[in-house]
Design an enzyme around this catalytic site. Structure first.
Site, PDB file in Angstrom:
ATOM      1  CG  HIS A 102       1.994  -1.512  12.015  1.00 46.37           C
ATOM      2  ND1 HIS A 102       2.554  -0.075  12.173  1.00 46.37           N
ATOM      3  CD2 HIS A 102       2.277  -1.633  10.343  1.00 46.37           C
ATOM      4  CE1 HIS A 102       3.141   0.409  10.918  1.00 46.37           C
ATOM      5  NE2 HIS A 102       3.116  -0.557  10.160  1.00 46.37           N
TER       6      HIS A 102
ATOM      7  CD  GLU B  21       2.494  -7.057   8.108  1.00 42.79           C
ATOM      8  OE1 GLU B  21       2.271  -5.744   8.629  1.00 42.79           O
ATOM      9  OE2 GLU B  21       1.994  -7.998   8.190  1.00 42.79           O
TER      10      GLU B  21
ATOM     11  CE  LYS C 140      -0.906   1.125   4.780  1.00 39.27           C
ATOM     12  NZ  LYS C 140      -0.134   0.133   5.656  1.00 39.27           N
TER      13      LYS C 140
HETATM   14  C1  LIG Z   1       0.768   0.557   6.555  1.00 42.86           C
HETATM   15  C2  LIG Z   1       1.215  -0.749   6.999  1.00 42.86           C
HETATM   16  C3  LIG Z   1       2.543  -1.367   7.024  1.00 42.86           C
HETATM   17  C4  LIG Z   1       3.498  -0.202   6.568  1.00 42.86           C
HETATM   18  O1  LIG Z   1       3.699   0.798   7.561  1.00 42.86           O
HETATM   19  P1  LIG Z   1       5.115   1.545   7.410  1.00 42.86           P
HETATM   20  O2  LIG Z   1       5.005   2.493   8.339  1.00 42.86           O
HETATM   21  O3  LIG Z   1       5.193   2.244   5.973  1.00 42.86           O
HETATM   22  O4  LIG Z   1       6.281   0.591   7.733  1.00 42.86           O
HETATM   23  C5  LIG Z   1       2.976  -2.574   7.575  1.00 42.86           C
HETATM   24  N1  LIG Z   1       1.878  -3.462   7.978  1.00 42.86           N
HETATM   25  C6  LIG Z   1       0.542  -3.044   8.137  1.00 42.86           C
HETATM   26  C7  LIG Z   1      -0.416  -3.904   8.683  1.00 42.86           C
HETATM   27  C8  LIG Z   1       0.092  -1.806   7.476  1.00 42.86           C
HETATM   28  O5  LIG Z   1      -1.053  -1.308   7.654  1.00 42.86           O
END
Ligand SMILES: *Cc1c(COP(=O)(O)O)cnc(C)c1O
Length: 449
Positions: free
Chosen positions: A192, A269, A64
């Site tokens: 996260h 991620e 995304k």
């Molecule tokens: C948006 C998102 C990410 C990426 O986050 P960053 O801050 O860009 O590293 C990873 N995992 C999930 C579930 C997300 O929603």
């Protein structure tokens, strides 16, 4: 045709040179559209840095953040996996030849049709954080390998996520019990810490919480073996925290709670980490307004009237600046005229091109006087920019030019750990559309707002 659409950077040239060359090319024309230059080599560098700093953690790039085809192909070539959160993202990644084992469907709340779609194309790893989701998955994707998303303390992050996603420890136990009853496999835990996190200790707390959930799982008879430490890693030099400051805190926590001997596979991620610094955006000043404010009673006579300047540029908050934090932009100015060192700075604002009164990129910054036709460059524009831009009011997304040095290009296939990507183009297949020949000198000043 297996071509990646990018240009090689000849030795000694940088993405900035290409950007300046593009500006030079259109200097005499009226066709001064906003454009990006993205250095795919920067992504290669980031990957190498990741492998060094987090040797135990396999990155699953969060699509995304930037789903450009050249971006995901580069990252696939490097051997990373992918975090997809919708059917369309899974399609993008499968279309470039990535096997479903390298995808995690990291969205805890999915539409039933999306769960069915994941089942039909073999994507098994998916996250959940509620009983409702467990029931949907049990019915529509009984072979799924579920990952329980737990809430992390994101009070110190710029972009918070735990209001919307993540189970508490207490709920986690109930969910694991329910999963057992429904006979669904739960293979691990994810979290996260939020985007733009200011405190690496949140990772430590979340890793220790994950350990608790692993222990609960073991009590209930699950064989949990996947820890997903999510995203939230800084992507540019001017982030509040350095990447290595974060990883130096994460590594000991992993070794403490999930030592190599535990056999737990660790993934993450990262989104902005991989792409933020690879993109530079050049926007052109299309209109300008000057306001004079009379200042009464000041002793400085030269300053009797104060000038405030408004610049209108051809990208804005309905375009590339939609999602990103506009409070700490890094800009450079490229002008037609040479600047003097003792130049005056004026209170200025920078506005987008649409008719929306809110379409303001920067409300206040001090800049030397600029003119219609001058360029403003924004650095670190790879994350949550293009993906979030709309065509509101008929303004199209900026053109994108990808570049990569030959050194980085050669480096990529040797980094493949999984060897699954079929589309590694031969060098002769690669479309070379622009190669910088002459260095041009432009007048630029750096200015961090
Ligand atoms: C948006 C998102 C990410 C990426 O986050 P960053 O801050 O860009 O590293 C990873 N995992 C999930 C579930 C997300 O929603």
């Amino acid at each position: 045709m297996n071509s990646f659409d990018f240009s090689f950077l000849e030795e000694g040239f940088t993405a900035r040179d290409i950007l300046e060359q593009k500006i030079n090319e259109v200097s005499l024309s009226d066709d001064k559209e906003a454009f990006y230059v993205a250095d795919l080599g920067d992504i290669v560098k980031k990957h190498i840095r990741w492998l060094k700093a987090l040797p135990r953690v396999t990155p699953f790039y969060a699509v995304k953040c930037n789903d450009g085809k050249a971006i995901v192909k580069t990252i696939a070539n490097l051997g990373a996996g992918f975090d997809c959160a919708s059917k369309a993202e899974v399609k993008i990644i499968q279309n470039i030849g990535v096997q479903p084992e390298r995808i995690i469907y990291a969205n805890p709340c999915k539409q039933i049709s999306e769960i069915k779609y994941a089942a039909s194309c073999g994507v098994e790893k998916m996250t959940f954080d509620s009983e409702g989701e467990l029931m949907k998955v049990a019915k529509n994707h009984p072979n799924a390998k579920l990952v329980l998303r737990i809430a992390a303390d994101d009070s110190k992050a710029v972009c918070k996520l735990s209001m919307k996603f993540g189970a508490t420890l207490k709920t986690s136990r109930l969910l694991l019990e329910r999963a057992k009853e429904l006979n669904i496999d739960v293979i691990g835990v994810s979290f996260h810490v939020g985007s733009g996190s200011r405190d690496p200790q949140t990772f430590v707390q979340a890793i220790s919480d994950a350990r608790c959930v692993f222990d609960m799982g073991a009590e209930l008879g699950f064989n949990m073996h996947l820890l997903d430490i999510g995203g939230g890693f800084p992507g540019s030099k001017n982030s509040m925290l350095k990447f290595e400051e974060v990883t130096s805190v994460i590594n000991p926590a992993l070794d403490k709670y999930f030592p190599a001997s535990s056999g737990v596979q660790i993934i993450a991620e990262p989104g902005r980490y991989y792409v933020a610094s690879a993109f530079k955006l050049a926007v052109n000043i299309i209109a300008k307004k000057v306001t004079l404010t009379e200042q009464m009673g000041y002793d400085d006579e030269d300053d009797a009237s104060k000038k405030t300047l408004m610049y209108y540029v051809n990208d804005g908050i309905h375009g590339s600046f939609n999602l990103i934090s506009r409070s700490k932009m890094e800009m450079c100015i490229v002008r037609k005229k040479k600047s003097k060192s003792d130049e005056r700075l004026y209170s200025s604002s920078i506005w987008g091109p649409t008719c929306d009164g809110q379409d303001c990129i920067i409300e206040q910054c001090d800049l030397p006087e600029l003119h219609v036709g001058d360029w403003i460059l924004f650095e670190n524009m790879g994350a949550y920019t293009m993906v979030a831009s709309s065509a509101f009011n008929g303004f199209q997304r900026p053109t994108l030019y990808y570049v990569m040095s030959r050194a980085h290009w050669k480096f990529m296939p040797t980094l493949q750990e999984h060897g699954i990507i079929p589309e590694v183009p031969e060098l002769s297949d690669v479309h070379v559309s622009c190669v910088a020949k002459n260095r041009i000198e432009l007048n630029s000043i750096a200015c961090v707002v």
